[in-house]
Design a protein around this motif. Structure first.
Motif, PDB file in Angstrom:
ATOM      1  N   ALA A 188       0.839  -1.191   0.000  1.00 54.42           N
ATOM      2  CA  ALA A 188       0.000   0.000   0.000  1.00 54.42           C
ATOM      3  C   ALA A 188       0.876   1.243   0.000  1.00 54.42           C
ATOM      4  O   ALA A 188       1.960   1.265   0.590  1.00 54.42           O
ATOM      5  N   THR A 189       0.404   2.308  -0.649  1.00 47.49           N
ATOM      6  CA  THR A 189       1.159   3.558  -0.689  1.00 47.49           C
ATOM      7  C   THR A 189       1.358   4.114   0.712  1.00 47.49           C
ATOM      8  O   THR A 189       2.432   4.639   1.047  1.00 47.49           O
ATOM      9  N   ALA A 190       0.328   4.019   1.557  1.00 53.39           N
ATOM     10  CA  ALA A 190       0.449   4.521   2.923  1.00 53.39           C
ATOM     11  C   ALA A 190       1.500   3.740   3.712  1.00 53.39           C
ATOM     12  O   ALA A 190       2.130   4.292   4.622  1.00 53.39           O
ATOM     13  N   THR A 191       1.699   2.478   3.372  1.00 54.34           N
ATOM     14  CA  THR A 191       2.739   1.692   4.035  1.00 54.34           C
ATOM     15  C   THR A 191       4.116   2.206   3.656  1.00 54.34           C
ATOM     16  O   THR A 191       5.028   2.240   4.496  1.00 54.34           O
ATOM     17  N   ALA A 192       4.284   2.610   2.398  1.00 53.53           N
ATOM     18  CA  ALA A 192       5.553   3.218   1.985  1.00 53.53           C
ATOM     19  C   ALA A 192       5.800   4.513   2.765  1.00 53.53           C
ATOM     20  O   ALA A 192       6.939   4.811   3.143  1.00 53.53           O
ATOM     21  N   MET A 193       4.741   5.292   3.000  1.00 51.74           N
ATOM     22  CA  MET A 193       4.877   6.492   3.843  1.00 51.74           C
ATOM     23  C   MET A 193       5.307   6.099   5.247  1.00 51.74           C
ATOM     24  O   MET A 193       6.219   6.708   5.835  1.00 51.74           O
ATOM     25  N   TYR A 194       4.615   5.108   5.805  1.00 56.08           N
ATOM     26  CA  TYR A 194       4.881   4.668   7.178  1.00 56.08           C
ATOM     27  C   TYR A 194       6.341   4.253   7.339  1.00 56.08           C
ATOM     28  O   TYR A 194       7.000   4.602   8.331  1.00 56.08           O
ATOM     29  N   HIS A 195       6.855   3.504   6.381  1.00 51.21           N
ATOM     30  CA  HIS A 195       8.221   2.990   6.483  1.00 51.21           C
ATOM     31  C   HIS A 195       9.273   4.059   6.206  1.00 51.21           C
ATOM     32  O   HIS A 195      10.298   4.124   6.901  1.00 51.21           O
ATOM     33  N   SER A 196       9.015   4.911   5.214  1.00 53.85           N
ATOM     34  CA  SER A 196      10.051   5.843   4.755  1.00 53.85           C
ATOM     35  C   SER A 196       9.945   7.239   5.348  1.00 53.85           C
ATOM     36  O   SER A 196      10.931   7.978   5.374  1.00 53.85           O
ATOM     37  N   GLY A 197       8.751   7.629   5.796  1.00 50.78           N
ATOM     38  CA  GLY A 197       8.561   9.004   6.243  1.00 50.78           C
ATOM     39  C   GLY A 197       8.500   9.981   5.092  1.00 50.78           C
ATOM     40  O   GLY A 197       8.545  11.205   5.302  1.00 50.78           O
ATOM     41  N   LYS A 198       8.394   9.468   3.861  1.00 53.54           N
ATOM     42  CA  LYS A 198       8.307  10.307   2.664  1.00 53.54           C
ATOM     43  C   LYS A 198       6.926  10.159   2.015  1.00 53.54           C
ATOM     44  O   LYS A 198       6.192   9.217   2.294  1.00 53.54           O
ATOM     45  N   ASN A 199       6.612  11.087   1.120  1.00 54.15           N
ATOM     46  CA  ASN A 199       5.323  11.079   0.434  1.00 54.15           C
ATOM     47  C   ASN A 199       5.499  10.597  -0.998  1.00 54.15           C
ATOM     48  O   ASN A 199       5.885  11.366  -1.877  1.00 54.15           O
ATOM     49  N   PRO A 200       5.199   9.342  -1.284  1.00 52.51           N
ATOM     50  CA  PRO A 200       5.389   8.814  -2.642  1.00 52.51           C
ATOM     51  C   PRO A 200       4.282   9.231  -3.610  1.00 52.51           C
ATOM     52  O   PRO A 200       4.280   8.781  -4.761  1.00 52.51           O
ATOM     53  N   ARG A 244       4.193  12.111  -4.623  1.00 50.87           N
ATOM     54  CA  ARG A 244       4.992  13.019  -5.450  1.00 50.87           C
ATOM     55  C   ARG A 244       6.372  12.408  -5.633  1.00 50.87           C
ATOM     56  O   ARG A 244       6.705  11.400  -5.001  1.00 50.87           O
ATOM     57  N   LYS A 245       7.166  13.017  -6.470  1.00 50.37           N
ATOM     58  CA  LYS A 245       8.499  12.482  -6.694  1.00 50.37           C
ATOM     59  C   LYS A 245       9.259  12.414  -5.381  1.00 50.37           C
ATOM     60  O   LYS A 245       9.226  13.344  -4.578  1.00 50.37           O
ATOM     61  N   VAL A 246       9.918  11.289  -5.163  1.00 47.05           N
ATOM     62  CA  VAL A 246      10.612  11.060  -3.899  1.00 47.05           C
ATOM     63  C   VAL A 246      12.096  11.342  -4.065  1.00 47.05           C
ATOM     64  O   VAL A 246      12.756  10.785  -4.945  1.00 47.05           O
ATOM     65  N   THR A 247      12.604  12.228  -3.236  1.00 48.28           N
ATOM     66  CA  THR A 247      14.041  12.487  -3.148  1.00 48.28           C
ATOM     67  C   THR A 247      14.395  12.576  -1.663  1.00 48.28           C
ATOM     68  O   THR A 247      13.526  12.567  -0.794  1.00 48.28           O
ATOM     69  N   TYR A 248      15.684  12.702  -1.390  1.00 52.40           N
ATOM     70  CA  TYR A 248      16.103  12.813   0.007  1.00 52.40           C
ATOM     71  C   TYR A 248      15.643  14.123   0.626  1.00 52.40           C
ATOM     72  O   TYR A 248      15.541  14.232   1.854  1.00 52.40           O
ATOM     73  N   ASN A 249      15.358  15.122  -0.221  1.00 55.39           N
ATOM     74  CA  ASN A 249      14.907  16.418   0.282  1.00 55.39           C
ATOM     75  C   ASN A 249      13.422  16.668   0.037  1.00 55.39           C
ATOM     76  O   ASN A 249      12.929  17.760   0.281  1.00 55.39           O
ATOM     77  N   SER A 250      12.705  15.651  -0.462  1.00 56.92           N
ATOM     78  CA  SER A 250      11.290  15.846  -0.765  1.00 56.92           C
ATOM     79  C   SER A 250      10.466  15.834   0.521  1.00 56.92           C
ATOM     80  O   SER A 250      10.984  15.630   1.621  1.00 56.92           O
ATOM     81  N   GLU A 251       9.157  16.047   0.365  1.00 56.42           N
ATOM     82  CA  GLU A 251       8.255  16.211   1.500  1.00 56.42           C
ATOM     83  C   GLU A 251       8.336  15.046   2.484  1.00 56.42           C
ATOM     84  O   GLU A 251       8.262  13.887   2.109  1.00 56.42           O
ATOM     85  N   SER A 252       8.484  15.393   3.748  1.00 58.94           N
ATOM     86  CA  SER A 252       8.440  14.397   4.811  1.00 58.94           C
ATOM     87  C   SER A 252       7.023  14.301   5.355  1.00 58.94           C
ATOM     88  O   SER A 252       6.252  15.256   5.295  1.00 58.94           O
ATOM     89  N   VAL A 253       6.698  13.157   5.886  1.00 57.26           N
ATOM     90  CA  VAL A 253       5.351  12.901   6.384  1.00 57.26           C
ATOM     91  C   VAL A 253       5.429  12.535   7.862  1.00 57.26           C
ATOM     92  O   VAL A 253       6.271  11.724   8.261  1.00 57.26           O
ATOM     93  N   ALA A 254       4.566  13.144   8.665  1.00 63.70           N
ATOM     94  CA  ALA A 254       4.494  12.797  10.083  1.00 63.70           C
ATOM     95  C   ALA A 254       3.974  11.371  10.222  1.00 63.70           C
ATOM     96  O   ALA A 254       2.932  11.031   9.661  1.00 63.70           O
TER      97      ALA A 254
END
Length: 758
Positions: A603-615, A617-627
Motif C-alpha cells: 500500500a502507498t500509505a505503508t511506503a509512507m509509514y516505512h520511509s517518512g516520505k510522500n510517494p 509526489r516524486k521522492v528524493t532525500y529532500n522531498s516532502e516528509s510525512v508525520a
C-alpha cells in the motif's frame, strides 16, 4: 505480451468427460466416487472450503473445472508435515497455493500486533488453523510432498508481496514472496485469466519456466531479453502533484486527463483524446521493462523504497503498464504487466459456474462465520478507482471496474431464493469493493488506456469519468421487484463523493435500500491526513449527509449514517486527532470500536509509514516528509481520541491535552472534551487493551463476528434486528447522541461493534 484469448474459448481438456463435480473433492474417497484416478490441479488454501463465488479457491477451482480439468482442494492442512499435502496424490499439472481470502498476517494479528481470538474463515471461528505467512509454508510443504510438481502461488497474500515489500509484523523489508516460497510462478490480481492459460499450456506440455509472456505473472528471470529495452526507474519518476496525469511516454505537460481545445484534437463519443508531447522517441512499451532499485538497496534505504513503491503504482494500468524487474541477490524477479480486466461476458461466466453456495459437506453443521456474512449477498462488480492509499483493493483487483450484466445479477438472486437454505426474502448486500461503482468508467477507452492517475476521484472527480448511476438504479429496482424478494440492502461501503453527483441515486438508495444505518468512510476530518489518504474533504460528507437526511425524511424513515475513521494514519498529528475528536463530540457521535491504521504490504500509505516520505509526489532525500505516528504509545493515544467518551481513556487524554497546551478542554461542561473527574473503577483498562467476550457481552463465549473486509451491521435477514430499525435505539458502530441525557450503559448495551479494515 501477447493478447490473451477469452477464458471460456479454450478447447476443453480431455478430462471434461468426467463431468461436473457436485463439489470439488477434498479426499481420495470423493475422487473415487467421481471416477478420478488423479487430480490435474490441486488447490491448497488457508480457508475452509466454501463453494461460493465470494471465496477465491472456489472461483479458481470451478473456473478450471469449466475448462475440463479435474480440481481437488486441500483446505487448512496441518502444515507441520508434508503428509497432509499428499492426501489427494500427485497433481498432473500443478499445485495452486493461496493463504485464502485474507492475508494470513492480517487474519491473525490486530493493528497493534496482538493475536486475534478467532478466524472467520474457519469452522466455528476457531483461531490457529493456518500458519503465519501461509503461502510460504504451504508452498514449501507442497515441494516436500512432490518436488517435481510446479508450484504457483496467488491470492491476496502473494499478490501484495510480489516485489520487495515492507513487513509491518517484523518491521523489515522482505524479499519477493516468490523467492521465499520457492515457487515456480506467482500470479497476482484476480487470477482467472492467468491460471486458465497456465493450465492449458502446461497441459500442452510446455515447461513452466517457458511461460514468461503471461500478464499478471511474476517469475525469476534469466536476464533481460536481447530485444527488450531496459529503463532505470529514475527516468520515469516525473515530479508533479498527485493529480498530475503523467504521459505513459514520459511527457512533461498536462495536469489532468483532459486536454485543452487545440487544433487537431480528436474526440471519441464526446470525450477528448490526449495529445502527447514527447521528449524521447516512441518506444515499444510491450518490450520495455523498468528496473526498480534492487532488494538490497530498498532494504537499506527507505527513500529508495518509497521511490520503488511510487514507480510500481504508476505502472498498474493494464493499458500502458510496462514490465518491472527487481534484482534480489543476483536473481531478477520479473513482474509482467497487470492482467487485462475480464469482460462482462467473462465475468458473468465466472459467477454463473455451478457453485453449491454452501460449505463442503465435510464440515457438517459447523458454522463458518465468513460464509454466514455473505450467504445472501451478491457481488456485482470488481475493482476500485478510488486509490485510497491505505487500501489494497486497487493493488489487487485494479482500478478499472469490471461489472456483471444486469441479467446475471438477477439470475443469482433467483438462485439464492431457490437454493440457499434459510433465505427469508432479504438480500443482505448488492455490491462489491465499493457499492456505487457499478458500470462507472472513463468516457473514452483511449483516455483510460493512457491514464496514469492514481485515482479517478482525488483530488476531485476526473472530468473524463462517467458518473451516471442510472444502470445501478435500474438494477436496484429490478432486483427488489423479483418474486420472493422482500428487501435488497446495500451493505458495501459507499463512495459518497461519487454518489452526490447523482441525487436520484441517493434518493433510491435511502428510500429503499438502507436497513436503518448506512456506512460511509470519511476516514478523517483534517486536511493533512486526508491528503495522505487521497480522500475527499468533509464538504462532500456534509453534502451527502444533507441529501441522506432529506430523502430519509421524505420516506418517513429514521435512518442514520455510520462514518468510519482511521487512527494513526501517516500524516496524522496529535492536533489532527484532537480536532477529529472535537468534531465527533460536536456532531454527537460516540465510537464503540474504531480502527487503527495497519500498514499492509504494497500500500502507498505503508511506503509512507516505512520511509517518512510522500510517494504521491516524486521522492528524493529532500522531498516532502510525512508525520508518522509510530509506536504503541502514540497509536493508542490516537485511538483514544476517537473514543474520547470512554472513561478508561481519560487519564491518557488528560496527559496529552496538558502536553499540547489544551487544558481548556478538560472540565465538566459541554464545551469540554473530557471531564476533570475519574469514575471509580475506570482508567486502568487503557485503549488497546483486550476486552474479553464475557466483559463485552455479559455472557461467556458469545462473540459477534463482523468481517474485517466489510464491517457489516447485523445481518439484515434477522427479523429481530430489522424490526428495530425504526426505533429510537441508535444501534450502530457510531451512535448518534442527539440526547445527552440517555443512559450511556443502555446505549452501549445496544451498540454494535465494527471491525478494523484490512
Amino acid at each position: 505480451m501477447h493478447t490473451p484469448q477469452p477464458i471460456f474459448s479454450y478447447r476443453k481438456y480431455w478430462a471434461e468427460r468426467f463431468g461436473t463435480a457436485p463439489v470439488l473433492p477434498m479426499s481420495r474417497a470423493e475422487m473415487d466416487n467421481l471416477g478420478w484416478d488423479s487430480c490435474d490441479v490441486i488447490l491448497v488454501t488457508g480457508d475452509a472450503y466454501v463453494d461460493h463465488p465470494s471465496f477465491g479457491m472456489a472461483v479458481i477451482g470451478r473456473t478450471l473445472e469449466a475448462q475440463g480439468f479435474r480440481v481437488g482442494i486441500i483446505a487448512q492442512p496441518d502444515w507441520r508435515s508434508a503428509e497432509a499435502f499428499s492426501v489427494l496424490g500427485r497433481p498432473n499439472l500443478f499445485f495452486g497455493v493461496t493463504a485464502g481470502n485474507m492475508d494470513s498476517m492480517v487474519n491473525r494479528y490486530t493493528a497493534d500486533r496482538r493475536i486475534r481470538s478467532n478466524d472467520a474463515y474457519t469452522p466455528q471461528g476457531e483461531a490457529g488453523k493456518r500458519p503465519d505467512r501461509s503461502v510460504i509454508v504451504y508452498a514449501q510443504r507442497c515441494r516436500e510432498a512432490f518436488n517435481d510438481v510446479p508450484i504457483i502461488v496467488g491470492g491476496i497474500e502473494a499478490s501484495l508481496r510480489r516485489i520487495a515489500h515492507y513487513d509491518y509484523w517484523s518491521e523489515q523489508v522482505r524479499r519477493s514472496l516468490l523467492l521465499d516460497a520457492k515457487a515456480d510462478m506467482l500470479v497476482y490480481g484476480n487470477a482467472e485469466r492467468q491460471i486458465v492459460e497456465i493450465a492449458h499450456r502446461l497441459a500442452a506440455r510446455e515447461a513452466i519456466d517457458t511461460l514468461t509472456d503471461i500478464r499478471g505473472t511474476v517469475y525469476v528471470s534469466r536476464g533481460t531479453p536481447a530485444d527488450w529495452i531496459e529503463l532505470d526507474s529514475t527516468h520515469i519518476d516525473i515530479p508533479g502533484e498527485v493529480d498530475a496525469h503523467i504521459d505513459p511516454y514520459a511527457m512533461t505537460t498536462t495536469a489532468t486527463c483532459e486536454t485543452a481545445d487545440t487544433p487537431g484534437t480528436e474526440t471519441t463519443h464526446g470525450a477528448k483524446v490526449i495529445r502527447f508531447e514527447r521528449y524521447i522517441a516512441r518506444r515499444d512499451r510491450s518490450h520495455t521493462v523498468v528496473r526498480l532499485p534492487a532488494y538490497n538497496d530498498v532494504n537499506q534505504d527507505p527513500v529508495l523504497y518509497a521511490h520503488a513503491s511510487r514507480v510500481l503504482h504508476l505502472e498498474t494500468n493494464p493499458g500502458n503498464a510496462r514490465a518491472l524487474v527487481q534484482a534480489h541477490d543476483g536473481r531478477d524477479v520479473w513482474i509482467n504487466p497487470p492482467p487485462l480486466p475480464l469482460t462482462t461476458k467473462e465475468l458473468d461466466g465466472v459467477f454463473e459456474l455451478p457453485y453449491t453456495r454452501r460449505p463442503h459437506p465435510a464440515y457438517g453443521k459447523h458454522n463458518i462465520p465468513a460464509y454466514e456474512m455473505i450467504r445472501f449477498s451478491v457481488n456485482i462488480m470488481r475493482g476500485c478507482f478510488g486509490g485510497c492509499t491505505f487500501c489494497s483493493i486497487t493493488e489487487h483487483e485494479g482500478r478499472i471496474i469490471q461489472s456483471r450484466s444486469e441479467q446475471s445479477v438477477l439470475n443469482e438472486i433467483e438462485t439464492i431464493r431457490e437454493s440457499v437454505p434459510g433465505f427469508t426474502g432479504v438480500i443482505s448486500d448488492l455490491g462489491g469493493p465499493t457499492a456505487n461503482m457499478y458500470r462507472i468508467a472513463c468516457k473514452s477507452k483511449e483516455i483510460e488506456s493512457a491514464c496514469r492517475r492514481l485515482s479517478c476521484v482525488y483530488p476531485d472527480i476526473c472530468t473524463n469519468l462517467n458518473t451516471d448511476h442510472s444502470a445501478l438504479i435500474r438494477l436496484y429496482r429490478k432486483a427488489r421487484e423479483l418474486p420472493g424478494v422482500k428487501k435488497v440492502l446495500i451493505a458495501s461501503g459507499l463512495r459518497y463523493d461519487l454518489a452526490i453527483r447523482s441525487p436520484e441515486y441517493v434518493r433510491e438508495l435511502v428510500t429503499h435500500h438502507v436497513g436503518g444505518y448506512l456506512k460511509i468512510a470519511p476516514e478523517h476530518t483534517e486536511t493533512g491526513p486526508l491528503s495522505k489518504m487521497m480522500k475527499p474533504g468533509m464538504g462532500a460528507y456534509d453534502k451527502f449527509k444533507e441529501l441522506f437526511e432529506k430523502y430519509s425524511r421524505e420516506a418517513g424513515k429514521e435512518q442514520y449514517l455510520i462514518p468510519y475513521f482511521i487512527a494513526a494514519h501517516p500524516g496524522t498529528t496529535d492536533e489532527d486527532m484532537l480536532q477529529l475528536a472535537l468534531w465527533l463530540k460536536r456532531n454527537g457521535f460516540r465510537a464503540d470500536q474504531v480502527q487503527t491504521f495497519l500498514p499492509s504490504p504494497m500500500a502507498t500509505a505503508t511506503a509512507m509509514y516505512h520511509s517518512g516520505k510522500n510517494p504521491l509526489r516524486k521522492v528524493t532525500y529532500n522531498s516532502e516528509s510525512v508525520a508518522i505516528p509510530k509506536g504503541l504509545k502514540i497509536r493508542r493515544l490516537h485511538k483514544a481520541f476517537l473514543r474520547y467518551h470512554d472513561a478508561n481513556n481519560w487519564p491518557l487524554l488528560r496527559a496529552a491535552l496538558k502536553r499540547m497546551g489544551r487544558e481548556d478542554l478538560i472540565g465538566n461542561g459541554k464545551r469540554h472534551l473530557i471531564p476533570a473527574w475519574q469514575p471509580e473503577g475506570t482508567g486502568k483498562q487503557g485503549e488497546g487493551r483486550r476486552i474479553t467476550a464475557k466483559a463485552r457481552t455479559g455472557k461467556a463465549g458469545q462473540k459477534k463476528f463482523l468481517t474485517q473486509h466489510t464491517g457489516l451491521p447485523p445481518l439484515p435477514h434477522d427479523e429481530n434486528v430489522r424490526s428495530k430499525t425504526k426505533t429510537k435505539s441508535k444501534t450502530s458502530t457510531i451512535k448518534s447522541r442527539k440526547s445527552h441525557n440517555k443512559s450511556e450503559s443502555t446505549t452501549r448495551r445496544r451498540g454494535v461493534r465494527t471491525s478494523s479494515r484490512t
